[in-house]
Scaffold this motif. Structure first.
Motif, PDB file in Angstrom:
ATOM      1  N   LEU A 175     -88.879  53.398  40.801  1.00 27.93           N
ATOM      2  CA  LEU A 175     -87.961  52.517  40.064  1.00 27.93           C
ATOM      3  C   LEU A 175     -86.639  52.314  40.793  1.00 27.93           C
ATOM      4  O   LEU A 175     -86.043  51.249  40.720  1.00 27.93           O
ATOM      5  CB  LEU A 175     -87.688  53.094  38.669  1.00 27.93           C
ATOM      6  CG  LEU A 175     -88.863  53.124  37.690  1.00 27.93           C
ATOM      7  CD1 LEU A 175     -88.454  53.855  36.406  1.00 27.93           C
ATOM      8  CD2 LEU A 175     -89.341  51.718  37.354  1.00 27.93           C
ATOM      9  N   THR A 180     -88.721  48.043  45.557  1.00 24.12           N
ATOM     10  CA  THR A 180     -89.389  47.682  44.298  1.00 24.12           C
ATOM     11  C   THR A 180     -88.686  46.503  43.645  1.00 24.12           C
ATOM     12  O   THR A 180     -89.317  45.540  43.223  1.00 24.12           O
ATOM     13  CB  THR A 180     -89.366  48.887  43.330  1.00 24.12           C
ATOM     14  OG1 THR A 180     -89.941  50.021  43.981  1.00 24.12           O
ATOM     15  CG2 THR A 180     -90.147  48.600  42.065  1.00 24.12           C
ATOM     16  N   PHE A 186     -89.490  44.157  37.345  1.00 27.69           N
ATOM     17  CA  PHE A 186     -90.104  45.321  36.705  1.00 27.69           C
ATOM     18  C   PHE A 186     -91.153  44.861  35.687  1.00 27.69           C
ATOM     19  O   PHE A 186     -91.004  43.803  35.071  1.00 27.69           O
ATOM     20  CB  PHE A 186     -89.046  46.123  35.930  1.00 27.69           C
ATOM     21  CG  PHE A 186     -88.280  47.106  36.763  1.00 27.69           C
ATOM     22  CD1 PHE A 186     -88.488  47.240  38.128  1.00 27.69           C
ATOM     23  CD2 PHE A 186     -87.324  47.922  36.155  1.00 27.69           C
ATOM     24  CE1 PHE A 186     -87.763  48.161  38.879  1.00 27.69           C
ATOM     25  CE2 PHE A 186     -86.596  48.848  36.894  1.00 27.69           C
ATOM     26  CZ  PHE A 186     -86.809  48.964  38.265  1.00 27.69           C
ATOM     27  N   TRP A 190     -91.036  48.842  31.455  1.00 27.11           N
ATOM     28  CA  TRP A 190     -89.836  49.565  31.922  1.00 27.11           C
ATOM     29  C   TRP A 190     -88.716  48.626  32.363  1.00 27.11           C
ATOM     30  O   TRP A 190     -87.702  49.043  32.897  1.00 27.11           O
ATOM     31  CB  TRP A 190     -90.170  50.582  33.029  1.00 27.11           C
ATOM     32  CG  TRP A 190     -91.044  50.087  34.153  1.00 27.11           C
ATOM     33  CD1 TRP A 190     -90.649  49.455  35.289  1.00 27.11           C
ATOM     34  CD2 TRP A 190     -92.473  50.228  34.252  1.00 27.11           C
ATOM     35  NE1 TRP A 190     -91.734  49.172  36.089  1.00 27.11           N
ATOM     36  CE2 TRP A 190     -92.874  49.641  35.490  1.00 27.11           C
ATOM     37  CE3 TRP A 190     -93.464  50.788  33.426  1.00 27.11           C
ATOM     38  CZ2 TRP A 190     -94.200  49.601  35.918  1.00 27.11           C
ATOM     39  CZ3 TRP A 190     -94.788  50.743  33.864  1.00 27.11           C
ATOM     40  CH2 TRP A 190     -95.149  50.155  35.085  1.00 27.11           C
TER      41      TRP A 190
END
Length: 283
Positions: A175, A180, A186, A190
């Motif tokens: 995360l 990412t 996301f 999350w």
């Protein structure tokens, strides 16, 4: 004379407004919302309500309630609707399916609400649900394999193929990895509430909290004029993620990673008035 509940919701609204203003990333480069930004906003035409759903914050039950409200008599008891039915997108209408003038009209005139939860408790809840349950193979394949590949040194071929044994530490590392964030948004389980519901651009009338789920939900149903025949389903779930559990999950996270993760979810903490958890060792 305003009721205590009305005052409470006013305070919650003000907190959001103040946070948006203090972190006014939005006003400097005021982003125009696109229809794609509105796919979490469920519309109930008959009662003129809009609900922004946030996964892991009682969203299955709220979607069930919305199906009762919009079903025109098709359903009467939310709990008779199977959970997977509630998540079939064609069962509910979302705001992105309307034309721009229709969207604007509804945003201006309908009662808008969402439900929030302590951000790290929601995160642990998402992790437990998506990565520790054997049946969630689609998540293991889609995200687990990627997380293992990126975060685990000397991963076995099986782990790389299945991705079904992601550790919480690896999930956190994924995360906060800048890669990412650059790669794709996301997953909604999350993603921050800030990014799912756009509270700095959309003025929500009511902000319900997971901690006071029943009172807040029934207050909203009352305002919608359906409180006399529709109650929010109560349920005692023994498996639900608690503060103690969240504390435990964070024990093994380095203070450096905790600090970076807090930064990711910081606006949700501030906006919805959740204090920095006492178990955090921030740098």
């Amino acid at each position: 004379m305003l009721s205590n509940t009305a005052i409470l919701h006013q305070i919650r609204r003000d907190q959001v407004t103040d946070t948006c203003r203090a972190n006014s990333v939005s006003s400097r480069k005021r982003r125009v919302l696109t229809p794609n930004d509105l796919k979490h906003l469920v519309v109930d035409e008959d009662h003129e309500m809009i609900y922004c759903y946030v996964p892991k914050v009682a969203c299955t039950n709220w979607k069930r309630v919305m199906m009762v409200l919009t079903g025109r008599g098709k359903y009467s008891d939310p709990m008779e609707i199977p959970a997977n039915e509630a998540h079939v997108s064609s069962n509910l209408k979302t705001l992105n399916q309307y034309s721009i003038p229709e969207i604007n009209h509804r945003l201006k005139n309908y009662m808008k609400f969402l439900f929030v939860r302590e951000p790290f408790e929601r995160l642990v809840s998402a992790y437990r649900n998506k990565f520790t349950q054997k049946y969630n193979t689609s998540f293991h394949k889609r995200y687990g394999t990627k997380i293992v590949r990126r975060q685990r040194k000397n991963a076995t071929q099986e782990a790389l193929r299945k991705g079904d044994d992601v550790k919480f530490e690896e999930f956190v590392a994924y995360l906060i990895d800048p890669h990412t964030q650059r790669e794709e948004p996301f997953n909604e389980h999350w993603q921050t509430v800030y990014s799912l519901c756009h509270p700095c651009h959309i003025h929500y009338d009511l902000i319900g909290k997971y901690e006071t789920l029943e009172e807040d939900s029934n207050y909203i149903l009352q305002l919608a004029g359906v409180g006399n025949y529709l109650k929010f389903p109560t349920y005692a779930k023994s498996t639900r993620t608690t503060d103690e559990m969240t504390t435990e999950f964070f024990q093994n996270i380095s203070s450096e990673h905790q600090t970076q993760l807090y930064e990711v979810y910081k606006l949700d903490f501030l906006m919805f008035n959740y204090s920095v958890p006492s178990y955090l060792k921030l740098e």
